[in-house]
Design a protein around this motif. Structure first.
Motif, PDB file in Angstrom:
ATOM      1  N   LYS A 182       0.800  -1.231   0.000  1.00 34.91           N
ATOM      2  CA  LYS A 182       0.000   0.000   0.000  1.00 34.91           C
ATOM      3  C   LYS A 182       0.836   1.285   0.000  1.00 34.91           C
ATOM      4  O   LYS A 182       0.352   2.369   0.330  1.00 34.91           O
ATOM      5  CB  LYS A 182      -1.012   0.023   1.156  1.00 34.91           C
ATOM      6  N   VAL A 183       2.108   1.165  -0.370  1.00 37.01           N
ATOM      7  CA  VAL A 183       2.973   2.335  -0.518  1.00 37.01           C
ATOM      8  C   VAL A 183       3.382   2.443  -1.981  1.00 37.01           C
ATOM      9  O   VAL A 183       3.853   1.471  -2.574  1.00 37.01           O
ATOM     10  CB  VAL A 183       4.229   2.242   0.369  1.00 37.01           C
ATOM     11  N   LEU A 184       3.204   3.624  -2.552  1.00 30.90           N
ATOM     12  CA  LEU A 184       3.624   3.893  -3.923  1.00 30.90           C
ATOM     13  C   LEU A 184       4.996   4.559  -3.900  1.00 30.90           C
ATOM     14  O   LEU A 184       5.174   5.595  -3.259  1.00 30.90           O
ATOM     15  CB  LEU A 184       2.606   4.804  -4.609  1.00 30.90           C
ATOM     16  N   GLU A 207      -0.447  11.518 -12.471  1.00 32.90           N
ATOM     17  CA  GLU A 207      -1.227  10.411 -13.039  1.00 32.90           C
ATOM     18  C   GLU A 207      -1.254   9.200 -12.109  1.00 32.90           C
ATOM     19  O   GLU A 207      -2.288   8.545 -11.952  1.00 32.90           O
ATOM     20  CB  GLU A 207      -0.655  10.035 -14.404  1.00 32.90           C
ATOM     21  N   LEU A 208      -0.115   8.911 -11.485  1.00 31.51           N
ATOM     22  CA  LEU A 208      -0.064   7.773 -10.571  1.00 31.51           C
ATOM     23  C   LEU A 208      -0.909   8.012  -9.325  1.00 31.51           C
ATOM     24  O   LEU A 208      -1.593   7.101  -8.840  1.00 31.51           O
ATOM     25  CB  LEU A 208       1.384   7.489 -10.181  1.00 31.51           C
ATOM     26  N   LYS A 246      -4.905   6.015  -6.150  1.00 34.67           N
ATOM     27  CA  LYS A 246      -5.307   6.593  -4.862  1.00 34.67           C
ATOM     28  C   LYS A 246      -6.018   5.602  -3.956  1.00 34.67           C
ATOM     29  O   LYS A 246      -5.762   5.546  -2.743  1.00 34.67           O
ATOM     30  CB  LYS A 246      -6.193   7.821  -5.082  1.00 34.67           C
ATOM     31  N   ASN A 247      -6.912   4.796  -4.501  1.00 39.06           N
ATOM     32  CA  ASN A 247      -7.695   3.879  -3.680  1.00 39.06           C
ATOM     33  C   ASN A 247      -6.937   2.613  -3.306  1.00 39.06           C
ATOM     34  O   ASN A 247      -7.425   1.829  -2.488  1.00 39.06           O
ATOM     35  CB  ASN A 247      -8.987   3.512  -4.406  1.00 39.06           C
ATOM     36  N   ASN A 292      -4.475  16.966  -3.481  1.00 34.54           N
ATOM     37  CA  ASN A 292      -5.679  16.203  -3.831  1.00 34.54           C
ATOM     38  C   ASN A 292      -5.590  14.759  -3.355  1.00 34.54           C
ATOM     39  O   ASN A 292      -6.597  14.155  -2.995  1.00 34.54           O
ATOM     40  CB  ASN A 292      -5.904  16.241  -5.346  1.00 34.54           C
ATOM     41  N   PHE A 293      -4.398  14.215  -3.338  1.00 30.54           N
ATOM     42  CA  PHE A 293      -4.188  12.860  -2.825  1.00 30.54           C
ATOM     43  C   PHE A 293      -4.555  12.790  -1.341  1.00 30.54           C
ATOM     44  O   PHE A 293      -5.184  11.830  -0.881  1.00 30.54           O
ATOM     45  CB  PHE A 293      -2.732  12.456  -3.055  1.00 30.54           C
TER      46      PHE A 293
END
Length: 289
Positions: free
Chosen positions: A158-160, A190-191, A196-197, A232-233
Motif C-alpha cells: 500500500k505504498v507507492l 497520473e499515478l 489513490k484507492n 488532492n491525494f
C-alpha cells in the motif's frame, strides 16, 4: 401495522450500523496486518578515493546488518568539478552491484547536467544505470514512464514509490528542461490519481533540492503540478532527495500539510526508512542499520 413497520425500520437501521462497524473494524484489522516497508537511502557518493572506500565498507556492513528490502541512491556518483569520463560510471556500477539488496538509482546533476556534454553523459548513465534494479530479483513489478524511461514506480504494501529525473544546476536547453519537469510532474500526478484507492502513502525519490531560494523558480513547472496533485491525494507523501549534503527533515510547503521533505546527508552514511501505513504518520527515520 405502522408499529410493525417501525420495528422493521429500526431493525434495518441497527443491522446497517452493525455491518458498518464490522466493515470498519475489518478495514482497520487489514491495515494493521500490512507489513511496514523498510528501505535504505544514500546520496552524493562516492566523491574521491576516500569516499569510494567508505562506500565499499558501507555496502559490506549493509549486507551484513540491514533489514532493508531495497536501497535507493539519490544521485551524484562523482564530484561536479571533475570530467565525466566513462570509467567513473563503470566503476560506481561495479561497486553498487555488490549490494545484496535490490538497488535503485536516479540521476544526479554531477553525472549529467554539469557535464561538458550532457547528452553524452546521459548516454553513459543509461548504459550503466538505466533500470539498474533489474540486476536483482525483486518481488514487485516496477513500471517505467513511457515518455521518460528513467522514471520508475511500483506499489509495495500500500505504498507507492516513484523515482524521477529531477536534477538541479544548469539549464542548457530551456525546452528540454521544461519538458523534463512537465514529464516528472505528470508522472506523479497520473499515478496519484490512478492508484489513490490502492495506496495509503507515497515516497518520491528525486535528486535536486528544489527549495533553495535562488533555484526554486527553475522548478515551478514541476511544483505547479506536484503540489496540487499531493494536496488532492490527501494522504502522507515523502519527498526524499539528495543534493544539499546535510540532513533536513521538514514540511517546507506548510500549506500542503501532507508532504514531508527529507534531504539525506552526503556519503555512505546509514539511513533506514520505515513506511508503516498502520500509523497516522507513517514515516520513521533511523540513522543506523
Amino acid at each position: 401495522m405502522n408499529f410493525k413497520f417501525k420495528q422493521i425500520g429500526l431493525l434495518c437501521v441497527l443491522f446497517y450500523i452493525v455491518i458498518s462497524c464490522l466493515d470498519t473494524k475489518n478495514k482497520n484489522a487489514n491495515q494493521q496486518n500490512i507489513s511496514p516497508v523498510v528501505f535504505s537511502a544514500i546520496g552524493d557518493v562516492p566523491y574521491g578515493d576516500v569516499k569510494r572506500t567508505e562506500l565499499i565498507d558501507y555496502i559490506k556492513e549493509h549486507n551484513a546488518k540491514s533489514r532493508s528490502e531495497f536501497i535507493i541512491h539519490l544521485g551524484d556518483i562523482k564530484p561536479g568539478n571533475i570530467p565525466c569520463n566513462e570509467y567513473l560510471y563503470k566503476d560506481v556500477d561495479s561497486i553498487l552491484r555488490n549490494f545484496k539488496t535490490p538497488t535503485f538509482i536516479i540521476l544526479g546533476d554531477n553525472e549529467f547536467n554539469d557535464c561538458e556534454d550532457p547528452d553524452e553523459a546521459f548516454h553513459l548513465w543509461k548504459k550503466y544505470f538505466l533500470h539498474f534494479n533489474e540486476n536483482w530479483s525483486f518481488d514487485y513489478t516496477v513500471s517505467y514512464q513511457k515518455e521518460r524511461i528513467e522514471n520508475f514506480s511500483w506499489i509495495e504494501n500500500k505504498v507507492l514509490f516513484i523515482g524521477i529525473n529531477l536534477v538541479g544546476s544548469l539549464v542548457h536547453d530551456k525546452n528540454e528542461w521544461e519538458q523534463r519537469l512537465t514529464d516528472d510532474g505528470n508522472f506523479i500526478q497520473e499515478l496519484l490519481v490512478k492508484e489513490k484507492n490502492r495506496i495509503e502513502a507515497v515516497v518520491v525519490f528525486a535528486h535536486a533540492n528544489i527549495l533553495i531560494d535562488e533555484e526554486s523558480s527553475k522548478f515551478k513547472i514541476f511544483t505547479d503540478i506536484f503540489l496540487p496533485a499531493a494536496k488532492n491525494f490527501n494522504k502522507p507523501v515523502l519527498f526524499l532527495h539528495g543534493d544539499g549534503h546535510v540532513w533536513l527533515l521538514d514540511k517546507p510547503w506548510s500549506y500542503e500539510h501532507n508532504i514531508t521533505r527529507v534531504q539525506v546527508e552526503a556519503g555512505a552514511i546509514p539511513l533506514q526508512i520505515t513506511v508503516d501505513t498502520s500509523l497516522e504518520y507513517p514515516f520513521i527515520f533511523s540513522k543506523s542499520f
